[in-house]
Design an enzyme around this catalytic site. Structure first.
Site, PDB file in Angstrom:
ATOM      1  N   LYS A   1       0.798  -1.226   0.000  1.00 55.05           N
ATOM      2  CA  LYS A   1       0.000   0.000   0.000  1.00 55.05           C
ATOM      3  C   LYS A   1       0.835   1.283   0.000  1.00 55.05           C
ATOM      4  CE  LYS A   1      -4.489  -1.006   0.142  1.00 55.05           C
ATOM      5  NZ  LYS A   1      -5.493  -0.366  -0.723  1.00 55.05           N
TER       6      LYS A   1
ATOM      7  N   SER B   1       0.477 -10.004  -0.597  1.00 54.80           N
ATOM      8  CA  SER B   1       0.345  -8.547  -0.556  1.00 54.80           C
ATOM      9  C   SER B   1       0.535  -7.910   0.805  1.00 54.80           C
ATOM     10  CB  SER B   1      -1.042  -8.152  -1.093  1.00 54.80           C
ATOM     11  OG  SER B   1      -2.059  -8.764  -0.324  1.00 54.80           O
TER      12      SER B   1
END
Length: 611
Positions: free
Chosen positions: A158, A414
């Site tokens: 992110k 992720s």
């Protein structure tokens, strides 16, 4: 076969909504033989039109803003996650390419490529390695490559998008500060980026955010404000405060600069894969769609033959449903286990890119995600969060479903911001997800020797869990788990039980059993007028008292089971004694409470185990 629920209709679906039809989407890979010959039929359950947004802000902190005025209504299709389900590993929601002239244009493609190539994300992010997962590769017969975004400074991809947007802000705008709304990884990305760029950052998080997460953001130097019970409430407050204080709102996914920042993941994969060989597919976890849109925007322009496949939890499939309906939809509910991708609505720009560049979406169950978390630990001795294991779960299911061999596939791990409370649940479900454990219930006569007979019938199979309590009735129910090596072993066990007149049920796929009933065995009783519900309580002080204030002492609480699972919403099983003529009043009060709930009174498994 590990699978989510079969679809109401096969891939060629016509949906009747509000008196009009939605054209079917033509999936290019056939359904399995078990569903291929089914007739198409309308899906109407859980599909309505809703005026969105409807957020109401509330809170008791001094920094809270007053309730926001009602936003301008926006017509949005509201659907249930259950309205589109298909077997795990099946590539569904294959989009029909649009013919709009501005979609997929050369100018747009070059703009995204240029922006991705010129990002400054490496001021703060690392080029994450592409690791070969040797054990998984050997088991599946493919080369499974893991793109290790869980190794970033904030343990998530992110920060790429957040930093890329923030570093492009004019100096005078950056000096005023930034604000964002997030329950986790995006918040840490913005906070660290603000520290790097020397600006202030306000991070708005729901009051239900676990303390470990908001403290991690605070430790990075940001100001944390807790608002409301949901992400929607936090986002509405953050946008209002941004307007009032002239702060720049940093969205978690739906902005070209954020998308371009995430697109550097695709750029790295393409470059790193040159030493490995041609790629068959890249599997990407999907929440709001920023990561997959960025990767697709790059990879599909430089290596169009590589499939870009999204992976979503079966109970948080906003992208799959949006691609299926040909428009952005909003989910009427969303599963929170993989909280990093638990969004009710994908982004406008991310959806526009995705419907032109994605090859489809794979859906996976919670059990499969847990199994892939365990796979990742056994492979690399790293623990990823549920959203971090999502792409791996999808890639494994896809390879097994289509029988792929000797191809290169990439799964993006992720994030690794795992809530420790959730590890307990992951450990319990991992073997079930990998089909190495089955959960069964057997009815046996309540007489001397029956327990010994039962154990003899189990034979050489390993019992991993066993729950039994003497019953005053003629029959008793045993709930147990067994280790399974092959489907044939499980089938043979069930045949042995049935041939000895011991009725046996396979409860492996029942979330009600796995979340609640396995802990309530021994408490069988028949309660008059009992209504059984599953509520989602917000994880904040006062949530239980709000519930009791509405329902007690008006009705007697006959059952209550809650177990922390590290989510923003608590999954609670409740029994309440409500007479039939009082059901309308009960439903009205439940609606007024505002917690998500659904009735399970007539659940066959509940009646088997608890009555």
């Amino acid at each position: 076969m590990d699978s989510v629920r079969l679809p109401t209709a096969p891939s060629f679906l016509y949906t009747q909504m509000l008196g009009h039809s939605v054209a079917p989407h033509r999936n290019h890979i056939p359904l399995p033989s078990c569903t291929r010959n089914l007739r198409s039929k309308p899906i109407t359950r859980g599909v309505t039109r809703s005026l969105i947004p409807m957020a109401i802000i509330s809170g008791d902190e001094t920094s809270m803003a007053p309730p926001l005025p009602t936003a301008s209504p926006l017509l949005r299709l509201k659907v249930s996650p259950d309205s589109l389900q298909y077997p795990a590993g099946y590539l569904g929601a294959v989009p029909e390419r649009t013919s709009e002239p501005d979609n997929g244009s050369i100018a747009e493609a070059m703009e995204y490529l240029t922006n991705i190539l010129s990002t400054r994300v490496y001021d703060i992010a690392i080029e994450s390695p592409l690791h070969l997962a040797k054990k998984i590769s050997k088991r599946l017969g493919v080369r499974m490559l893991l793109k290790r975004e869980d190794l970033q400074p904030v343990f998530s991809f992110k920060l790429r998008g957040a930093y890329n947007m923030m570093v492009k802000l004019p100096a005078e705008q950056l000096a005023k500060g930034v604000i964002c709304s997030s329950a986790g990884n995006h918040a840490q990305g913005v906070a660290l980026s603000a520290t790097k760029l020397g600006c202030t950052a306000v991070i708005v998080m729901p009051e239900t955010t676990p303390e470990i997460k908001w403290r991690a953001v605070k430790n990075l130097g940001a100001t944390v404000v807790l608002v409301g019970d949901s992400y929607d409430a936090a986002q509405a407050y953050a946008k209002k405060r941004a307007e009032e204080e002239d702060l720049t709102f940093i969205p978690p996914f739906d902005h070209p600069d954020v998308i371009a920042g995430q697109g550097t993941v695709g750029m790295e994969i393409t470059r790193q894969a040159t030493a490995i060989g041609p790629l068959h597919a890249i599997f990407v976890p999907v929440g709001g769609g920023g990561l997959i849109a960025g990767i697709a925007a790059y990879v599909k322009r430089v290596s169009p033959e590589v499939k870009i496949i999204g992976v979503e939890p079966a109970d948080a499939n906003a992208m799959a449903l949006s691609l299926h309906h040909g428009e952005r939809v909003i989910l009427d509910k969303v599963g929170g286990f993989a909280d990093g991708v638990a969004v009710k609505e994908v982004g406008e720009e991310t959806f526009r890119i995705s419907r032109n560049l994605l090859d489809g979406v794979v859906l996976v169950s919670r059990d499969a995600i847990c199994a892939s978390i365990k796979d990742m630990f056994e492979e690399k001795r790293n623990i990823v969060e549920p959203a971090g294991a999502l792409a791996l779960a999808g890639a494994e299911a896809y390879c097994k479903y289509y029988g792929l061999k000797d191809v290169n596939v990439v799964a993006i791990t992720s994030g690794a911001n795992m809530d420790f409370d959730k590890l307990r649940l992951v450990a319990e479900l991992a073997n079930i997800g990998r089909q190495q454990e089955a959960l069964l219930a057997t009815i046996m006569p309540e007489k001397p020797g029956s327990f010994k007979q039962f154990c003899e019938l189990i034979g050489p199979m390993n019992i991993t869990e066993f729950k039994y309590r003497c019953s005053l009735e003629k029959e008793a129910v045993v709930l147990y788990s067994v280790g399974v090596h092959t489907p044939g072993e499980l089938k043979a066990l069930q045949l042995r039980m049935e041939s000895s007149q011991l009725k046996t049920s396979n409860l492996t796929t029942s979330d009600l059993v796995k979340d609640h009933l396995r802990y309530l065995m021994g408490g069988r009783s028949s309660v008059e007028d009992e209504v059984l519900c599953r509520f989602t309580f917000p994880e904040r002080p006062g949530a239980l008292m709000n519930f009791l204030d509405l329902f007690s002492p008006r009705w007697n609480i006959s059952l209550f089971h809650y177990r922390a699972q590290g989510e923003t919403g608590a999954n609670v099983l409740v029994g309440i004694q409500v007479a039939e003529q009082e059901m309308e009043e009960f439903r009205n009060r439940a609606q007024a409470l505002g917690y998500e709930y659904f009735l399970v009174t007539d659940d066959i498994i509940f009646n088997l185990l608890m009555h």
